[in-house]
Write a protein that holds these residues in place. Structure first.
Motif, PDB file in Angstrom:
ATOM      1  N   ALA A   1      33.524  25.909  40.186  1.00 14.50           N
ATOM      2  CA  ALA A   1      32.945  27.149  39.931  1.00 14.50           C
ATOM      3  C   ALA A   1      32.928  28.001  41.170  1.00 14.50           C
ATOM      4  O   ALA A   1      33.263  27.456  42.268  1.00 14.50           O
ATOM      5  CB  ALA A   1      31.261  26.502  40.039  1.00 14.50           C
ATOM      6  N   GLY A   2      33.053  29.314  40.829  1.00 13.17           N
ATOM      7  CA  GLY A   2      33.126  30.266  42.113  1.00 13.17           C
ATOM      8  C   GLY A   2      34.546  30.580  42.273  1.00 13.17           C
ATOM      9  O   GLY A   2      34.745  31.674  42.939  1.00 13.17           O
ATOM     10  N   SER A   3      35.370  29.952  41.663  1.00  9.07           N
ATOM     11  CA  SER A   3      36.884  30.456  41.810  1.00  9.07           C
ATOM     12  C   SER A   3      37.104  31.805  41.109  1.00  9.07           C
ATOM     13  O   SER A   3      36.508  31.851  40.018  1.00  9.07           O
ATOM     14  CB  SER A   3      37.755  29.458  41.140  1.00  9.07           C
ATOM     15  OG  SER A   3      39.157  30.071  41.492  1.00  9.07           O
ATOM     16  N   ILE A   4      37.921  32.642  41.511  1.00 12.29           N
ATOM     17  CA  ILE A   4      38.200  33.770  40.628  1.00 12.29           C
ATOM     18  C   ILE A   4      39.388  33.771  39.976  1.00 12.29           C
ATOM     19  O   ILE A   4      40.105  34.561  39.239  1.00 12.29           O
ATOM     20  CB  ILE A   4      38.282  35.450  41.723  1.00 12.29           C
ATOM     21  CG1 ILE A   4      39.553  34.798  42.615  1.00 12.29           C
ATOM     22  CG2 ILE A   4      37.197  35.441  42.379  1.00 12.29           C
ATOM     23  CD1 ILE A   4      40.083  36.122  43.096  1.00 12.29           C
ATOM     24  N   LYS A   5      39.939  32.450  40.088  1.00 10.75           N
ATOM     25  CA  LYS A   5      41.088  32.399  39.311  1.00 10.75           C
ATOM     26  C   LYS A   5      40.897  31.429  38.036  1.00 10.75           C
ATOM     27  O   LYS A   5      39.793  30.715  37.942  1.00 10.75           O
ATOM     28  CB  LYS A   5      42.145  31.540  40.273  1.00 10.75           C
ATOM     29  CG  LYS A   5      42.563  32.181  41.568  1.00 10.75           C
ATOM     30  CD  LYS A   5      43.952  31.788  41.908  1.00 10.75           C
ATOM     31  CE  LYS A   5      44.278  32.666  43.191  1.00 10.75           C
ATOM     32  NZ  LYS A   5      45.662  32.158  43.433  1.00 10.75           N
TER      33      LYS A   5
ATOM     34  N   GLN B   1      43.328  29.881  47.277  1.00 14.45           N
ATOM     35  CA  GLN B   1      42.292  30.509  48.095  1.00 14.45           C
ATOM     36  C   GLN B   1      41.002  29.711  48.415  1.00 14.45           C
ATOM     37  O   GLN B   1      40.871  29.733  49.760  1.00 14.45           O
ATOM     38  CB  GLN B   1      41.539  31.496  47.082  1.00 14.45           C
ATOM     39  CG  GLN B   1      42.380  32.479  46.621  1.00 14.45           C
ATOM     40  CD  GLN B   1      41.790  34.054  45.884  1.00 14.45           C
ATOM     41  OE1 GLN B   1      40.842  33.639  45.174  1.00 14.45           O
ATOM     42  NE2 GLN B   1      42.564  34.882  45.869  1.00 14.45           N
ATOM     43  N   HIS B   2      40.603  28.820  47.982  1.00 10.76           N
ATOM     44  CA  HIS B   2      39.373  28.153  48.274  1.00 10.76           C
ATOM     45  C   HIS B   2      39.575  26.498  48.282  1.00 10.76           C
ATOM     46  O   HIS B   2      39.811  26.070  46.979  1.00 10.76           O
ATOM     47  CB  HIS B   2      38.054  28.460  47.950  1.00 10.76           C
ATOM     48  CG  HIS B   2      37.617  30.136  47.998  1.00 10.76           C
ATOM     49  ND1 HIS B   2      37.174  30.572  49.119  1.00 10.76           N
ATOM     50  CD2 HIS B   2      37.870  31.035  47.139  1.00 10.76           C
ATOM     51  CE1 HIS B   2      37.023  31.755  49.161  1.00 10.76           C
ATOM     52  NE2 HIS B   2      37.388  32.021  47.905  1.00 10.76           N
TER      53      HIS B   2
ATOM     54  N   THR C   1      47.609  21.191  53.428  1.00  6.07           N
ATOM     55  CA  THR C   1      46.802  22.226  52.539  1.00  6.07           C
ATOM     56  C   THR C   1      46.795  23.367  53.402  1.00  6.07           C
ATOM     57  O   THR C   1      46.285  23.388  54.582  1.00  6.07           O
ATOM     58  CB  THR C   1      45.517  21.781  51.948  1.00  6.07           C
ATOM     59  OG1 THR C   1      44.712  21.238  53.049  1.00  6.07           O
ATOM     60  CG2 THR C   1      45.926  20.618  50.962  1.00  6.07           C
ATOM     61  N   ALA C   2      46.683  24.591  52.817  1.00  9.76           N
ATOM     62  CA  ALA C   2      46.260  26.022  53.488  1.00  9.76           C
ATOM     63  C   ALA C   2      45.259  26.617  52.417  1.00  9.76           C
ATOM     64  O   ALA C   2      45.652  26.932  51.131  1.00  9.76           O
ATOM     65  CB  ALA C   2      47.549  26.693  53.278  1.00  9.76           C
TER      66      ALA C   2
END
Length: 388
Positions: free
Chosen positions: A34-38, A279-280, A305-306
């Protein structure tokens, strides 16, 4: 009905790009939280009864179908009867025009050749002007991010038949995806990791032909035409003792999932180091539980991880490589293999340059010497890239 081409000896010819296997979808799930733009999809196909096999590093080709909404808009714009039969190839085979535009032809890409042929079917002065030699730059710009619907809306009125139009189009090209599974770990199956492509350009929402077909219109139980595309330039070391470093942010994780699964099955003794980023951390850590389990089991020796959007400063995989420069160089000096998978234009370029920086710094070399060192790794097959 699935048909197999047979030869004189009456034995089935293997499935291929020209004779794809209709593979049943076993599973289709979204990987992002949830909340991912991907929107990253994990899809599993059955290869049962196909005789198809693959090795980690190979790709799966999918022959997709166009978006029915885009086809309907095109039909409406041109006022074509969907049932009208058109010839689709030199053999004289025919299909109703709506089906031909859905399953047979590429309609989301424009080229100079298509516009040149289309110019013969209209008196539109704008199009004639666009095709002048001195406007080559504008023509290239027009083709970028536009499709057949844009062209027919922009340069009418048209005087050609549906046949004239489809004769300009090229056949649908298969989309290739890095395989995300090991057949040893999942007998009779093949898995993919696909990012859905959606963007707005020239006032309209654009969709990736194959990625959005899978994200929106394909469910478990459906079938898709597929074939295996071997990749001789991207594969695990022959020796299970070799160390491997894998850099695969986002969907670049796909082949490394297959590498890791394979090394778990073969009980590889070489060390395994994965660099993953997105991203997150909370919503974009693809295959998180699997990866963490493999780390617990010792199949993954090291994990870095990045997360680029979790801090004020954007952190990418290349930053993590630099942070671990001494150890990365040691692994290479120790005969390790280095792999990159993912975005060609930015990520792969940045990782490549960072690797040269690491080699120069830790090996006390000049830029030229570091580049020569990396070229030597490439010649030995110890620096491999699967970029797109």
């Amino acid at each position: 009905m699935q048909q197999t081409i047979t030869n004189d000896k009456n034995t089935a010819a293997p499935y291929s790009r020209t004779n794809p296997f209709h593979a049943k979808v076993l599973k289709n799930v979204k990987l992002n939280g949830a909340g991912s733009i991907k929107e990253t999809i994990h899809i599993e196909f059955s290869l049962e009864g196909s005789g198809l096999s693959y090795v980690p590093g190979d790709a799966l080709g999918i022959i997709p179908a166009n978006d029915p909404e885009l086809v309907a808009s095109l039909m409406k714009e041109m006022n074509w009867n969907p049932e009208l039969e058109v010839e689709i190839n030199k053999q004289g085979e025919t299909l109703p025009v709506s089906e031909a535009l859905t399953t047979y032809f590429e309609i989301t890409l424009l080229s100079k050749k298509i516009l040149q042929q289309a110019a013969e079917l209209t008196d539109n002065e704008e199009l004639q002007k666009l095709l002048l030699v001195e406007n080559a730059g504008q023509l290239k710009e027009y083709c970028s991010g536009r499709d057949l619907l844009d062209m027919v809306q922009d340069f009418g009125p048209w005087k050609g038949s549906a046949q004239d139009f489809v004769s300009m189009l090229r056949k649908m090209t298969p989309r290739l995806y890095s395989i995300a599974s090991s057949i040893s770990a999942h007998p009779g199956e093949v898995h993919l990791t696909i990012g859905a492509v959606r963007y707005t350009a020239h006032g309209r929402l654009r969709k990736g032909v194959c990625s959005v077909l899978i994200a929106e219109r394909i469910q478990a139980g459906d079938t898709l035409p597929v074939f295996i595309q071997p990749n001789k330039h991207f594969h695990l070391p022959e020796s299970v003792d070799s160390d491997i470093i894998m850099v695969g942010p986002g969907t670049g994780i796909a082949p490394f999932r297959s590498f890791i699964e394979e090394r778990a099955v073969t009980k590889a003794t070489g060390r395994t180091w994965l660099f993953f980023g997105d991203q997150h951390a909370a919503s974009d850590f693809l295959y998180q539980s699997e990866i963490e389990q493999y780390q617990k089991d010792g199949v993954i020796t090291k994990l870095e991880t990045a997360w680029s959007r979790d801090t004020d400063q954007k952190v990418y995989v290349q930053h993590k490589i630099l942070e671990n420069s001494k150890e990365v160089f040691n692994w290479l000096e120790n005969g390790g293999y280095f792999y990159i998978c993912g975005d060609k234009d930015r990520m792969a370029k940045d990782v490549h340059n960072t690797l040269i920086e690491v080699i120069a710094k830790e090996g006390s070399m000049s830029q030229e010497e570091a580049e020569a060192y990396l070229n030597d790794l490439k010649k030995q097959g110890r620096y491999q890239r699967d970029v797109y």
